[in-house]
Design a protein around this motif. Structure first.
Motif, PDB file in Angstrom:
ATOM      1  N   GLY A  78       0.899  -1.106  -0.033  1.00 51.70           N
ATOM      2  CA  GLY A  78       0.010  -0.101   0.176  1.00 51.70           C
ATOM      3  C   GLY A  78       0.758   1.300   0.092  1.00 51.70           C
ATOM      4  O   GLY A  78       0.223   2.255   0.334  1.00 51.70           O
ATOM      5  N   LYS A  79       2.067   1.151  -0.199  1.00 51.37           N
ATOM      6  CA  LYS A  79       2.944   2.175  -0.160  1.00 51.37           C
ATOM      7  C   LYS A  79       3.340   2.783  -1.494  1.00 51.37           C
ATOM      8  O   LYS A  79       4.186   3.838  -1.737  1.00 51.37           O
ATOM      9  CB  LYS A  79       4.203   2.173   0.811  1.00 51.37           C
ATOM     10  CG  LYS A  79       4.037   1.491   2.001  1.00 51.37           C
ATOM     11  CD  LYS A  79       3.479   2.450   3.105  1.00 51.37           C
ATOM     12  CE  LYS A  79       4.319   3.542   3.397  1.00 51.37           C
ATOM     13  NZ  LYS A  79       3.898   4.315   4.688  1.00 51.37           N
ATOM     14  N   GLY A  80       3.128   2.100  -2.568  1.00 54.76           N
ATOM     15  CA  GLY A  80       3.582   2.284  -3.888  1.00 54.76           C
ATOM     16  C   GLY A  80       4.926   1.608  -4.102  1.00 54.76           C
ATOM     17  O   GLY A  80       5.599   1.243  -3.218  1.00 54.76           O
ATOM     18  N   PHE A  81       5.520   2.083  -5.397  1.00 59.03           N
ATOM     19  CA  PHE A  81       6.965   1.491  -5.551  1.00 59.03           C
ATOM     20  C   PHE A  81       7.960   2.136  -4.898  1.00 59.03           C
ATOM     21  O   PHE A  81       8.053   3.098  -4.572  1.00 59.03           O
ATOM     22  CB  PHE A  81       7.058   1.559  -6.946  1.00 59.03           C
ATOM     23  CG  PHE A  81       6.345   0.660  -7.881  1.00 59.03           C
ATOM     24  CD1 PHE A  81       6.794  -0.560  -8.070  1.00 59.03           C
ATOM     25  CD2 PHE A  81       5.173   1.255  -8.744  1.00 59.03           C
ATOM     26  CE1 PHE A  81       5.921  -1.381  -8.835  1.00 59.03           C
ATOM     27  CE2 PHE A  81       4.473   0.447  -9.327  1.00 59.03           C
ATOM     28  CZ  PHE A  81       4.613  -0.844  -9.527  1.00 59.03           C
ATOM     29  N   PRO A  82       8.795   1.252  -4.315  1.00 61.89           N
ATOM     30  CA  PRO A  82      10.130   1.821  -3.463  1.00 61.89           C
ATOM     31  C   PRO A  82      11.052   2.265  -4.465  1.00 61.89           C
ATOM     32  O   PRO A  82      11.285   2.122  -5.666  1.00 61.89           O
ATOM     33  CB  PRO A  82      10.522   0.406  -2.990  1.00 61.89           C
ATOM     34  CG  PRO A  82      10.458  -0.711  -4.046  1.00 61.89           C
ATOM     35  CD  PRO A  82       8.982  -0.223  -4.353  1.00 61.89           C
ATOM     36  N   LYS A  83      11.953   3.216  -3.868  1.00 58.58           N
ATOM     37  CA  LYS A  83      12.955   3.765  -4.429  1.00 58.58           C
ATOM     38  C   LYS A  83      14.191   2.639  -4.740  1.00 58.58           C
ATOM     39  O   LYS A  83      14.555   2.114  -3.556  1.00 58.58           O
ATOM     40  CB  LYS A  83      13.454   5.114  -3.821  1.00 58.58           C
ATOM     41  CG  LYS A  83      12.640   6.142  -4.054  1.00 58.58           C
ATOM     42  CD  LYS A  83      13.117   7.503  -3.213  1.00 58.58           C
ATOM     43  CE  LYS A  83      12.038   8.394  -3.268  1.00 58.58           C
ATOM     44  NZ  LYS A  83      12.301   9.726  -2.488  1.00 58.58           N
ATOM     45  N   ALA A  84      14.945   2.535  -5.500  1.00 59.49           N
ATOM     46  CA  ALA A  84      15.946   1.566  -5.855  1.00 59.49           C
ATOM     47  C   ALA A  84      17.006   1.924  -4.730  1.00 59.49           C
ATOM     48  O   ALA A  84      17.453   0.681  -4.199  1.00 59.49           O
ATOM     49  CB  ALA A  84      16.690   1.759  -7.258  1.00 59.49           C
ATOM     50  N   GLY A  85      17.436   3.059  -4.325  1.00 58.58           N
ATOM     51  CA  GLY A  85      18.333   3.246  -3.367  1.00 58.58           C
ATOM     52  C   GLY A  85      17.951   2.719  -2.124  1.00 58.58           C
ATOM     53  O   GLY A  85      18.881   2.302  -1.257  1.00 58.58           O
ATOM     54  N   ASP A  86      16.793   2.854  -1.772  1.00 59.95           N
ATOM     55  CA  ASP A  86      16.073   2.565  -0.306  1.00 59.95           C
ATOM     56  C   ASP A  86      16.384   1.022  -0.268  1.00 59.95           C
ATOM     57  O   ASP A  86      16.603   0.405   0.919  1.00 59.95           O
ATOM     58  CB  ASP A  86      14.670   3.066  -0.097  1.00 59.95           C
ATOM     59  CG  ASP A  86      14.569   4.401   0.068  1.00 59.95           C
ATOM     60  OD1 ASP A  86      15.643   4.946   0.115  1.00 59.95           O
ATOM     61  OD2 ASP A  86      13.444   5.060  -0.352  1.00 59.95           O
ATOM     62  N   MET A  87      16.180   0.317  -1.309  1.00 55.20           N
ATOM     63  CA  MET A  87      16.047  -1.109  -1.503  1.00 55.20           C
ATOM     64  C   MET A  87      17.408  -1.648  -1.351  1.00 55.20           C
ATOM     65  O   MET A  87      17.649  -2.690  -0.613  1.00 55.20           O
ATOM     66  CB  MET A  87      15.349  -1.529  -2.727  1.00 55.20           C
ATOM     67  CG  MET A  87      14.962  -3.033  -2.616  1.00 55.20           C
ATOM     68  SD  MET A  87      13.591  -3.518  -3.691  1.00 55.20           S
ATOM     69  CE  MET A  87      14.274  -2.814  -5.280  1.00 55.20           C
ATOM     70  N   ASP A  88      18.220  -1.020  -2.071  1.00 55.53           N
ATOM     71  CA  ASP A  88      19.623  -1.450  -1.992  1.00 55.53           C
ATOM     72  C   ASP A  88      20.274  -1.480  -0.647  1.00 55.53           C
ATOM     73  O   ASP A  88      20.943  -2.025  -0.007  1.00 55.53           O
ATOM     74  CB  ASP A  88      20.656  -0.740  -2.860  1.00 55.53           C
ATOM     75  CG  ASP A  88      20.258  -1.060  -4.420  1.00 55.53           C
ATOM     76  OD1 ASP A  88      19.540  -2.208  -4.732  1.00 55.53           O
ATOM     77  OD2 ASP A  88      20.578  -0.232  -5.396  1.00 55.53           O
ATOM     78  N   THR A  89      19.942  -0.146   0.010  1.00 50.92           N
ATOM     79  CA  THR A  89      20.411   0.268   1.429  1.00 50.92           C
ATOM     80  C   THR A  89      19.900  -0.905   2.288  1.00 50.92           C
ATOM     81  O   THR A  89      20.629  -1.575   3.050  1.00 50.92           O
ATOM     82  CB  THR A  89      19.768   1.493   2.038  1.00 50.92           C
ATOM     83  OG1 THR A  89      20.319   2.579   0.812  1.00 50.92           O
ATOM     84  CG2 THR A  89      20.451   1.765   3.423  1.00 50.92           C
ATOM     85  N   LEU A  90      18.582  -1.301   2.402  1.00 55.72           N
ATOM     86  CA  LEU A  90      18.003  -2.392   3.279  1.00 55.72           C
ATOM     87  C   LEU A  90      18.763  -3.698   3.030  1.00 55.72           C
ATOM     88  O   LEU A  90      19.289  -4.475   3.733  1.00 55.72           O
ATOM     89  CB  LEU A  90      16.623  -2.443   2.928  1.00 55.72           C
ATOM     90  CG  LEU A  90      16.025  -3.734   3.723  1.00 55.72           C
ATOM     91  CD1 LEU A  90      16.066  -3.372   5.275  1.00 55.72           C
ATOM     92  CD2 LEU A  90      14.509  -3.999   3.360  1.00 55.72           C
TER      93      LEU A  90
END
Length: 731
Positions: free
Chosen positions: A371-383
Motif C-alpha cells: 500500500g506504499k507504492g513502488f520503492p526507490k532503488a536506493g532505499d531497497m539497496d540500502t536495506l
C-alpha cells in the motif's frame, strides 16, 4: 527551543514523523509577527507526541481549513493562546490521533473537553479508558467536534448493539464505518438496518454480510433496504443458488466508500475475458485486481487487459501470477501501476537472480511496501546490504522475512532500527541472535513497526512465561499466535489467561488445550474467561467430543485447526460435522478421515457436507470399491490449508507419467512428492520429472528459506513457480 520551520522539520524527521505539505500551508497562514511563536508551539507538540503519531497531519488537520482562510487564522490564534503545558498534556495522549479526527478543522481541543470525554463512564473498561471505543466514536464524529455525554451513552447502550449483556464491538465498528464523519445514527435507523431480512442467516444477523455492506457504505450513511436486496440478489454474485461471499468481498473492496455499484458494472468486470480461466471467473486474478483498486471503483476493461498483458509480467507465454501478487500488494489501494514503474522495479539489479526477478526477495519487499507504492532503488539497496542482515557474505533471507513482517505496510526501516532490534540482549542466546524468539516477536509486531526494547524485555521476563528459570518458548508461541499483528499484551492479561481454571489440569496449565485455544484465536487477541468457559462447556455437552468423560483433545485439535484464526465455533456446526455419515466407520467417527479433512481446511472453517461427499467419492480416490486412504493422505498433505482440490486437478496429478511405474501409480514416490509439496498445492509434470532425474528423491527437503517463501502471505502458487524452481535451490 524550536524557532524556525527548518528546525521544526528536522525535529519531525528525528522523531520519524512524516512532514506533510500542509505544515508549510499552516505556517504560511500565520501572520509574520506570530510565526516564531507558532513554530515554537508546534515544536512543543511534536516533541511530546507518542510514536502513534506518524505525520504532521495530526495537528495541521485540526488547525488548517484552507491556507490563509479566516477560519484557519482563527484556529491559529486560539492555539497560540493555549498554555504550553496544556499543549504538551494533550499531545502526550496515546490516542491523540482519535482526538485529532474529532477536531478536524475545529481547532486545537481544550483540555477540559478532552478530560470530559475521556472520563465518560461508558468509555471505561476495567478501570481504564477504552481506546477501541474511542476509535469508533472518533470515526463517526470526525470533523464534528466533541459529542455530548448523553449522546455517547445512548448509542453505546442501544439494545440492538448488545450481545450477552455487553456492547457488541464488531457491530459498533460496522456502524461507525458507515457513519464516518456523519455523527451518531438514530436508534431507529440502527434497528432497521440490523433487522433487514437480507442480512439474516439462521435467524441471526449475518456479520460477514454486514461487514461487506459497511465497507461499501463507508462514510455514506446507512443504505436503503432496497439497495441491499438488489446487490445481494445480483445473478453474477450467486453460486449454486447462494450468495458468493468471496466475490462480494472483492466487490466491496473495490467499492469501499463508493456506495452501491451498478449491476452492469459488476457484470462487466466479472465477465471480462482477461479474468476468465477454463471458462470460469479467475478468483485469484480478481483478488489481485480488487486489492489494487480498493476504494477506487471499477477499473476500465482496457486498463485490466493492459496490466495483465504487460510483457514483464509474462513467463512462457502466460501471466506470472506470483509477480502480479507482489505488484498488487505494493499497489494496494493505489490503482493500476504504470508499465514503466513495473519494468523499473522488476529489472532492479538487487532484485535479480540467475537473470530473473528474485521472487522471494520481491515477496519481502512487497510486504514492506504494501500500500506504499513502488520503492526507490536506493532505499531497497540500502536495506538489502545492511551488514546486520548478512550471513556468510550473503543476504540472510530468514532475517529479512522477520523484518518484513514487522514492517508490513510501514515502508523501509532505518538501518539503526534494524541493528537495535537484532542486538537486543534479550534476543540473544549463546552470543547469537535467537531466531525463534525473533520469529515470535515479529509475529506479535506484524505490521506494527519496531518494538521498544523495554516492551520486548518486559514480555520475555514475565514470571508467568518462565519455566525452570528460563523463558517457556512453547507458551510464548501460543501467546504470539493470539497476539499476531496486535502488539504486546499487558502482563495482567497474560497472567489472567494462563491462570484460567478451565485451562488447568491436575493443578497445572493444560498446554494441549491452550494450543487449541491459541489456534482458534490466532491474531484475534486473548479470549475472555467467560468465552473459554462457554466453549468448553458447550463442547463437553457433545457426546462425539467426549472420551472417557473428558474433552477429546485429539478431536479438539482437528476442530481448532480448521477454525484457526476464525474464533470459536458454534456447537451445532461442530456436532453436524462430527456426525456426517461420510465421516463414520463401523458406527464411530473416522479420526483418520477427519485428520485429512482438517489438514486441507486449516484456517478455512468447516467444509460443506456436499463438498466432503464429493471429495471422498472421487473415482480416482477409490480402490476395490472403497476410499483409498493412503492416496487421500498424500492429497491432503499437498493441499494442507488450501481447501479441497478440484476433481480434475486430482485426476491430472494421479495420471502424471512420471508418477507411474510399470503402468501403476508409484505410491512411495507420491508420498515423497507430497512431503516436498506439503501445503504447496499440486506440482506439474515438469517439476516432478526434474526432481526424479536430478536427485532421485534421496533425503530431499526444501531448505528453510524456500519453505518460508512458499508459505508467505504474498506467495501465489502456479505452474510458473514449479517451472522456475531450480534443483540447486531445493538442495
Amino acid at each position: 527551543m524550536i524557532t524556525t520551520l527548518d528546525q521544526l522539520k528536522s525535529l519531525c524527521q528525528e522523531r520519524k514523523i512524516t512532514v506533510k505539505p500542509t505544515l508549510d500551508k499552516l505556517v504560511n497562514s500565520c501572520p509574520n509577527e506570530s510565526k516564531v511563536q507558532l513554530v515554537s508551539k508546534l515544536g512543543i507538540f511534536f516533541s511530546s507526541v507518542e510514536r502513534t503519531v506518524k505525520n504532521t497531519g495530526t495537528i495541521t488537520s485540526m488547525l488548517l481549513k484552507c491556507e490563509g482562510s479566516p477560519g484557519t487564522k482563527k484556529n491559529i490564534n486560539e492555539f497560540l493562546s493555549i498554555e504550553d503545558r496544556d499543549v504538551q498534556a494533550i499531545a502526550c495522549y496515546p490516542f491523540i490521533t482519535s482526538i485529532s479526527s474529532i477536531c478536524n478543522g475545529k481547532g486545537f481541543p481544550k483540555a477540559g473537553d478532552v478530560d470530559t470525554l475521556l472520563k465518560l463512564p461508558s468509555l471505561q473498561k476495567d478501570g481504564q479508558f477504552d481506546r477501541q471505543l474511542l476509535s469508533s466514536i472518533s470515526s463517526m464524529m470526525s470533523g464534528r467536534g466533541f459529542p455530548k455525554a448523553g449522546d455517547v451513552d445512548t448509542l453505546l447502550k442501544l439494545p440492538s448493539l448488545q450481545k450477552d449483556g455487553q456492547l457488541d464491538r464488531q457491530l459498533l465498528s460496522s456502524i461507525s464505518s458507515m457513519m464516518s464523519g456523519r455523527g451518531f445514527p438514530k436508534a431507529g435507523d440502527v434497528d432497521t438496518l440490523l433487522k433487514l431480512p437480507s442480512l439474516q442467516k439462521g435467524g441471526q444477523l449475518d456479520r460477514q454480510l454486514l461487514s461487506s455492506i459497511s465497507s461499501i457504505c463507508h462514510g455514506k450513511g446507512f443504505p436503503k433496504a432496497g439497495d441491499v436486496d438488489t446487490l445481494l440478489k445480483l445473478p453474477s454474485l450467486r453460486k449454486d443458488g447462494q450468495l458468493d461471499r468471496q466475490l462480494l468481498s472483492s466487490i466491496s473492496s473495490i467499492c469501499h466508500g463508493k456506495g452501491f455499484p451498478k449491476a452492469g458494472d459488476v457484470d462487466t468486470l466479472l465477465k471480462l475475458p482477461s479474468l476468465q480461466k477454463d471458462g470460469q471467473l479467475d478468483r485469484q486474478l480478481l483478488s489481485s485486481i480488487s486489492s489494487m483498486m480498493k476504494s477506487r471503483g471499477f477499473p476500465k476493461a482496457g486498463d485490466v487487459d493492459t496490466l495483465l498483458k504487460l510483457p514483464i509480467l509474462q513467463k512462457d507465454g502466460q501471466l506470472d501470477r506470483q509477480l502480479l501478487s507482489s505488484i498488487s500488494s505494493i499497489c494496494h489501494g493505489k490503482g493500476f501501476p504504470k508499465a514503466g514503474d513495473v519494468d523499473t522495479l522488476l529489472k532492479l539489479p538487487s532484485l535479480q537472480k540467475d537473470g530473473q526477478p528474485d521472487r522471494q526477495l520481491l515477496s519481502s519487499i512487497s510486504s514492506i511496501c504494501n500500500g506504499k507504492g513502488f520503492p526507490k532503488a536506493g532505499d531497497m539497496d540500502t536495506l538489502l546490504k545492511l551488514p546486520s542482515l548478512q550471513k556468510d557474505g550473503r543476504l540472510d533471507r530468514q532475517l529479512l522475512s522477520s523484518i518484513s513482517s514487522i514492517c508490513h505496510g510501514k515502508g523501509f526501516p532505518k538501518a539503526g532500527e534494524v541493528d537495535t532490534l537484532l542486538k537486543l540482549p534479550s534476543l540473544q542466546k549463546d552470543g547469537q541472535l535467537d531466531r525463534q524468539l525473533l520469529s515470535s516477536i515479529s509475529s506479535i509486531c506484524n505490521g506494527k513497526g519496531f518494538p521498544k526494547a523495554a516492551d520486548v524485555d518486559t514480555l520475555l521476563k514475565l514470571p508467568s512465561l518462565q519455566k525452570d528459570g528460563q523463558l517457556d518458548r512453547q507458551l510464548l508461541s501460543s501467546i504470539s499466535s493470539m497476539m499476531s499483528g496486535r502488539g504486546f499484551p499487558k502482563a495482567g492479561d497474560v497472567d489472567t489467561l494462563l491462570k484460567l481454571p478451565s485451562l488447568r489440569k491436575d493443578g497445572q496449565l493444560d498446554r494441549q488445550l491452550l494450543n487449541s485455544i491459541s489456534s482458534m484465536m490466532s491474531s484475534r487477541g486473548f479470549p475472555k474467561a467467560g468465552e473459554v468457559d462457554m466453549l468448553l462447556d458447550m463442547l463437553l455437552k457433545l457426546p462425539s467430543l467426549r472420551k472417557d468423560g473428558q474433552l477429546d483433545r485429539q478431536l479438539l485439535s482437528s476442530i481448532s485447526s480448521m477454525m484457526s484464526s476464525r474464533g470459536f465455533p458454534k456447537a451445532g456446526e461442530v456436532d453436524t460435522l462430527l456426525k456426517l455419515p461420510s465421516l463414520q466407520k463401523n458406527g464411530q467417527l473416522d479420526r483418520q478421515l477427519l485428520s485429512s479433512i482438517s489438514s486441507m481446511m486449516i484456517s478455512r472453517g468447516f467444509p460443506k457436507t456436499g463438498d466432503i461427499n464429493t471429495l471422498l467419492k472421487l473415482p480416482s480416490l477409490q480402490k476395490d470399491g472403497q476410499l483409498d486412504r493412503q492416496l487421500l493422505s498424500s492429497i491432503s498433505s499437498m493441499m494442507s490449508s488450501r481447501g479441497f482440490p478440484k476433481a480434475g486437478d486430482v485426476d491430472t496429478l494421479l495420471k502424471l507419467p512420471s508418477l507411474h511405474k510399470d503402468g501403476q501409480l508409484d505410491r512411495q514416490l507420491l508420498r515423497s512428492i507430497s512431503s516436498i509439496c506439503h501445503s504447496k498445492g499440486f506440482p506439474n509434470e515438469n517439476f516432478v520429472s526434474r526432481i526424479i532425474e536430478s536427485i532421485g528423491l534421496k533425503n530431499l527437503e526444501l531448505p528453510e528459506y524456500i519453505d518460508e517463501l512458499l508459505s508467505s502471505e504474498n506467495f501465489v502458487i502456479d505452474e510458473n513457480f514449479w517451472d522456475s524452481l531450480s534443483i540447486d535451490e531445493i538442495l
